[in-house]
Design an enzyme around this catalytic site. Structure first.
Site, PDB file in Angstrom:
ATOM      1  N   LYS A 103      21.897   5.782  28.958  1.00 51.69           N
ATOM      2  CA  LYS A 103      21.349   4.657  28.843  1.00 51.69           C
ATOM      3  C   LYS A 103      19.746   4.552  28.815  1.00 51.69           C
ATOM      4  O   LYS A 103      19.385   5.264  29.990  1.00 51.69           O
ATOM      5  CB  LYS A 103      22.310   3.380  29.646  1.00 51.69           C
ATOM      6  CG  LYS A 103      21.429   2.416  29.847  1.00 51.69           C
ATOM      7  CD  LYS A 103      22.471   0.899  30.438  1.00 51.69           C
ATOM      8  CE  LYS A 103      21.603   0.082  30.211  1.00 51.69           C
ATOM      9  NZ  LYS A 103      23.688  -1.612  31.437  1.00 51.69           N
ATOM     10  N   CYS A 122      24.164  -2.061  26.741  1.00 57.74           N
ATOM     11  CA  CYS A 122      23.837  -3.813  27.181  1.00 57.74           C
ATOM     12  C   CYS A 122      22.846  -3.796  26.915  1.00 57.74           C
ATOM     13  O   CYS A 122      21.410  -4.533  25.919  1.00 57.74           O
ATOM     14  CB  CYS A 122      24.088  -3.194  28.775  1.00 57.74           C
ATOM     15  SG  CYS A 122      25.005  -4.800  29.182  1.00 57.74           S
ATOM     16  N   GLU A 127      31.082  -0.613  27.627  1.00 58.43           N
ATOM     17  CA  GLU A 127      30.406  -0.001  29.421  1.00 58.43           C
ATOM     18  C   GLU A 127      30.902  -0.327  30.067  1.00 58.43           C
ATOM     19  O   GLU A 127      31.755  -1.285  30.155  1.00 58.43           O
ATOM     20  CB  GLU A 127      29.533  -0.788  29.171  1.00 58.43           C
ATOM     21  CG  GLU A 127      27.764   0.116  29.800  1.00 58.43           C
ATOM     22  CD  GLU A 127      26.630  -1.469  30.051  1.00 58.43           C
ATOM     23  OE1 GLU A 127      25.513  -1.098  31.276  1.00 58.43           O
ATOM     24  OE2 GLU A 127      26.594  -2.647  30.279  1.00 58.43           O
TER      25      GLU A 127
END
Length: 273
Positions: free
Chosen positions: A111, A153, A41
């Site tokens: 995300k 993440c 990321e």
């Protein structure tokens, strides 16, 4: 066997330096036969809100994405950039980009879950939603060698997302990350193994590592986990890369022997009495 390369980085706010490191590592991994290469990321820029917003490019446009496309094309690999800032009409998303070996941007994932958390480290307050606009869609993509499920993440703490990717048929789930040193030490491997076991899929988790120019500390320990939940290979707390062979037939065999999805008694469609 499919050959996957992981690039562990200590990215900073200067995209040109991060890009140079990615190219160097891709070259090494491609020379060893990697088909898919994954970065963490925030691979292209790791810094403050102003850093991300200054560097943000429109999707499928801009010098950084053109450079990434060129790297994928030059070395003939599938290149998954864990995330970089993408400018939108309603702000900036932190977006995973998948480039084909021909340098085409074939898929992207914004995300979904924002890391708005207080952590017992020197940074203390993390409010990702003050920098990025959350995504709206679950994303999977079928390549010639694997059916990928894309996450980033903090997503790893939300098993419903991973269950949906498994339902869609993903047999490899990628988790590029910038897990903090504190949360990484406590939860990184445990969460990743749980997601692999639940989905009966390979999990490719690639983390940032070390102390970044902005002062944040990330955990590293990028790893590949089998559908049985075994850590097949991992890095430690240094920058570098690792090459791993994965056997996708293990997914089919395990899902046939232990058909979890068919046994599930709960789903989004179930109604209360």
């Amino acid at each position: 066997m499919e050959r996957v390369g992981l690039i562990q980085m200590t990215s900073g706010p200067a995209p040109e330096l991060n890009l140079s490191y990615i190219k160097q590592q891709v070259m090494q991994l491609a020379q060893q036969g990697a088909e898919l290469i994954v970065t963490p990321e925030n691979a292209l820029v790791f810094g403050s809100r102003s850093d991300y917003h200054q560097v943000a490019e429109p999707l499928a446009d801009g010098p950084l994405q053109k450079a990434l496309a060129s790297i994928a094309d030059e070395y003939g690999v599938w290149l998954l950039i864990g995330s970089m800032p993408i400018s939108r009409h309603n702000g900036v998303t932190t977006t995973c980009l998948l480039f084909s070996p021909q340098g085409e941007l074939v898929c992207h994932y914004d995300k979904l879950h924002m890391f708005d958390v207080d952590v017992a480290d020197e940074h203390r307050r993390y409010r990702e939603s003050e920098t990025f606009t959350p995504g709206q869609q679950v994303v999977d993509y079928s390549t010639p060698f694997a059916h990928l499920g894309l996450t980033i993440c903090y997503d790893v703490r939300f098993p419903a997302l991973y269950s949906e990717l498994a339902r869609l048929g993903a047999n490899v789930i990628t988790v590029p990350a910038a897990f903090t040193a504190v949360t990484g030490r406590a939860h990184w491997q445990t969460l990743l193994r749980a997601r692999a076991i639940e989905t009966q899929a390979w999990v490719i988790a690639v983390n940032q590592v070390g102390t970044h120019p902005c002062g944040r500390e990330t955990w590293g320990h990028s790893m590949v986990i089998s559908p049985w939940g075994e850590v097949i290979a991992s890095l430690t707390d240094q920058v570098g890369n690792i090459l791993v062979d994965i056997d996708l037939s293990q997914v089919e065999q395990l899902r046939a022997a232990m058909p979890i999805r068919q046994h599930a008694r709960f789903s989004n469609q179930l109604q209360k009495d």
